[in-house]
Design a protein around this motif. Structure first.
Motif, PDB file in Angstrom:
ATOM      1  N   SER A 224      25.698 -12.807   1.341  1.00 22.43           N
ATOM      2  CA  SER A 224      24.489 -12.051   1.748  1.00 22.43           C
ATOM      3  C   SER A 224      24.643 -12.057   3.198  1.00 22.43           C
ATOM      4  N   LYS A 225      24.796 -13.072   3.983  1.00 21.89           N
ATOM      5  CA  LYS A 225      24.574 -13.075   5.340  1.00 21.89           C
ATOM      6  C   LYS A 225      25.765 -12.380   6.109  1.00 21.89           C
ATOM      7  N   LEU A 226      27.001 -12.617   5.665  1.00 28.32           N
ATOM      8  CA  LEU A 226      28.110 -12.309   6.309  1.00 28.32           C
ATOM      9  C   LEU A 226      28.901 -11.367   5.503  1.00 28.32           C
ATOM     10  N   GLY A 227      28.758 -10.921   4.406  1.00 26.22           N
ATOM     11  CA  GLY A 227      29.614 -10.046   3.583  1.00 26.22           C
ATOM     12  C   GLY A 227      30.680 -10.776   2.808  1.00 26.22           C
ATOM     13  N   VAL A 228      31.337 -10.375   1.780  1.00 30.59           N
ATOM     14  CA  VAL A 228      32.125 -11.001   0.956  1.00 30.59           C
ATOM     15  C   VAL A 228      33.555 -10.517   1.570  1.00 30.59           C
ATOM     16  N   GLN A 229      34.210 -11.475   2.205  1.00 30.64           N
ATOM     17  CA  GLN A 229      35.566 -11.183   2.843  1.00 30.64           C
ATOM     18  C   GLN A 229      36.038 -12.208   2.584  1.00 30.64           C
ATOM     19  N   PHE A 230      37.640 -12.434   2.935  1.00 33.40           N
ATOM     20  CA  PHE A 230      38.638 -13.438   2.563  1.00 33.40           C
ATOM     21  C   PHE A 230      38.484 -14.751   3.631  1.00 33.40           C
ATOM     22  N   SER A 231      37.786 -14.128   4.796  1.00 28.06           N
ATOM     23  CA  SER A 231      37.375 -15.358   5.768  1.00 28.06           C
ATOM     24  C   SER A 231      36.274 -16.279   5.438  1.00 28.06           C
ATOM     25  N   LEU A 232      35.688 -15.777   4.235  1.00 25.44           N
ATOM     26  CA  LEU A 232      34.464 -16.768   3.993  1.00 25.44           C
ATOM     27  C   LEU A 232      35.102 -17.832   3.320  1.00 25.44           C
ATOM     28  N   SER A 233      36.111 -18.180   2.959  1.00 28.50           N
ATOM     29  CA  SER A 233      36.810 -19.426   2.406  1.00 28.50           C
ATOM     30  C   SER A 233      36.787 -20.507   3.708  1.00 28.50           C
ATOM     31  N   GLN A 234      36.528 -19.910   4.946  1.00 28.19           N
ATOM     32  CA  GLN A 234      36.991 -20.470   6.073  1.00 28.19           C
ATOM     33  C   GLN A 234      35.469 -21.396   6.264  1.00 28.19           C
ATOM     34  N   VAL A 235      34.494 -20.844   5.767  1.00 29.70           N
ATOM     35  CA  VAL A 235      33.312 -21.472   6.135  1.00 29.70           C
ATOM     36  C   VAL A 235      33.058 -22.661   5.390  1.00 29.70           C
ATOM     37  N   ALA A 236      33.931 -22.996   4.253  1.00 32.22           N
ATOM     38  CA  ALA A 236      33.795 -24.262   3.736  1.00 32.22           C
ATOM     39  C   ALA A 236      34.535 -25.340   4.666  1.00 32.22           C
ATOM     40  N   LEU A 237      35.266 -24.883   5.675  1.00 33.92           N
ATOM     41  CA  LEU A 237      35.847 -25.982   6.443  1.00 33.92           C
ATOM     42  C   LEU A 237      34.673 -26.777   7.259  1.00 33.92           C
ATOM     43  N   LYS A 238      33.452 -25.687   7.453  1.00 37.17           N
ATOM     44  CA  LYS A 238      32.501 -26.761   8.176  1.00 37.17           C
ATOM     45  C   LYS A 238      31.831 -27.671   7.229  1.00 37.17           C
ATOM     46  N   ALA A 239      32.082 -27.641   6.040  1.00 44.42           N
ATOM     47  CA  ALA A 239      31.520 -28.703   5.142  1.00 44.42           C
ATOM     48  C   ALA A 239      32.359 -30.004   5.102  1.00 44.42           C
ATOM     49  N   LEU A 240      33.551 -29.893   5.622  1.00 43.50           N
ATOM     50  CA  LEU A 240      34.381 -31.189   5.724  1.00 43.50           C
ATOM     51  C   LEU A 240      33.802 -32.176   6.776  1.00 43.50           C
TER      52      LEU A 240
END
Length: 309
Positions: A224-240
């Motif tokens: 909803s914030k960024l749009g659904v795109q394949f770079s979205l999976s990179q957001v999870a790297l911030k959870a590391l």
């Protein structure tokens, strides 16, 4: 003071979203003892399912209600994530019971690449939107206390409240339910858990399903914030860095770690960034995680491992 509080609130709300993604890592690690590199791909896959099903259901069933489309899409995406969880247990984790940790780690890496590719095949590779009615306009609060008030993003506030409620619910689930205790028992020792009658395959399906639900909620919010795109999976790297900071086995640690990372990167970017040329928000979390690995590798709430000779 108002600007500081505005930055602080923004960091806290971003931190709750990081905590939400970090929960997926913690859930899998608590139940299987493996670090799930597929969590980012699960967030993307769930967000793609939600976005595309919300488009397809009105076409298939011939209605125009956006609310009904979102409800059906959410249910459909959740069913899909449960199926994915069952397949992962049946085809990946089940055959690898009691294998080395590196073997399971590489297996989750393979699952991540599969979900990325299969999601693109199934749902397409364009940028899609998710509209679940979250308010977009910012609001001013505390105008009578601070000159000009404090600007709060309503979407971030709603997302943070949803994330906080989910985090609290999962913490209670792990501590107060029989299934939650079984999950912790499996995490401590697979063979001992099996010896007292805990069905390992069912427990893993449950925990991957719960992690899929968390990924779906996180995917909806971030989509909803960024749009659904394949770079979205990179957001999870911030959870590391969040799980490193809080501890790989701690649900409260995921919360505290997310809040520390969220607030720290916002404040450092605003107050230190101009002195260093900016860009601190990109690397702050990883440098902080590196420092914690040097001085407290188990994290704030992780259990210290003592090897007795």
């Amino acid at each position: 003071m108002a600007f500081f509080l505005e930055t602080l609130f923004g960091g806290l709300m971003a931190g709750m979203l990081y905590s939400l993604i970090a929960l997926g890592f913690v859930l899998i690690f608590k139940a299987s003892g493996v670090f799930n590199f597929a969590q980012g791909a699960m967030v993307l896959f769930a967000a793609l399912a939600m976005a595309r099903l919300a488009e397809w259901f009105p076409q298939w069933l011939g209605f125009e209600s956006k609310v009904l489309a979102n409800v059906l899409a959410f249910v459909g995406a959740m069913v899909l994530m449960v199926i994915v969880a069952w397949l992962i247990e049946r085809l990946v984790l089940g055959p690898l019971v009691n294998q080395e940790g590196i073997t399971l780690l590489m297996a989750t890496l393979g699952v991540a690449y599969f979900l990325d590719g299969f999601g693109q095949t199934l749902f397409g590779s364009d940028i899609y939107s998710i509209d679940v009615g979250m308010p977009k306009d910012p609001v001013l609060i505390a105008e009578s206390t601070f000159e000009g008030g404090i600007l709060i993003n309503q979407e971030d506030l709603v997302a943070a409240l949803v994330a906080a409620a989910l985090v609290a619910g999962l913490a209670l689930f792990f501590q107060k339910t029989a299934t939650g205790r079984a999950l912790r028992a499996v995490a401590d020792d697979h063979q001992a858990a099996q010896s007292i009658g805990i069905p390992l395959n069912r427990i893993w399906v449950i925990v991957w399903s719960v992690a899929g639900f968390v990924a779906l909620v996180a995917g909806i919010i971030w989509g909803s914030k960024l749009g659904v795109q394949f770079s979205l999976s990179q957001v999870a790297l911030k959870a590391l860095p969040v799980v490193i900071l809080g501890g790989l086995t701690s649900v409260p640690g995921a919360i505290v770690g997310g809040l520390i990372i969220g607030v720290g990167e916002k404040l450092s970017e605003v107050y230190i960034g101009p002195l260093l040329g900016g860009g601190i928000e990109i690397w702050f979390a990883y440098v902080l995680a590196l420092l914690f690995l040097l001085v407290r590798p188990q994290g704030l709430f992780g259990e210290k491992i003592i090897d007795r000779v």
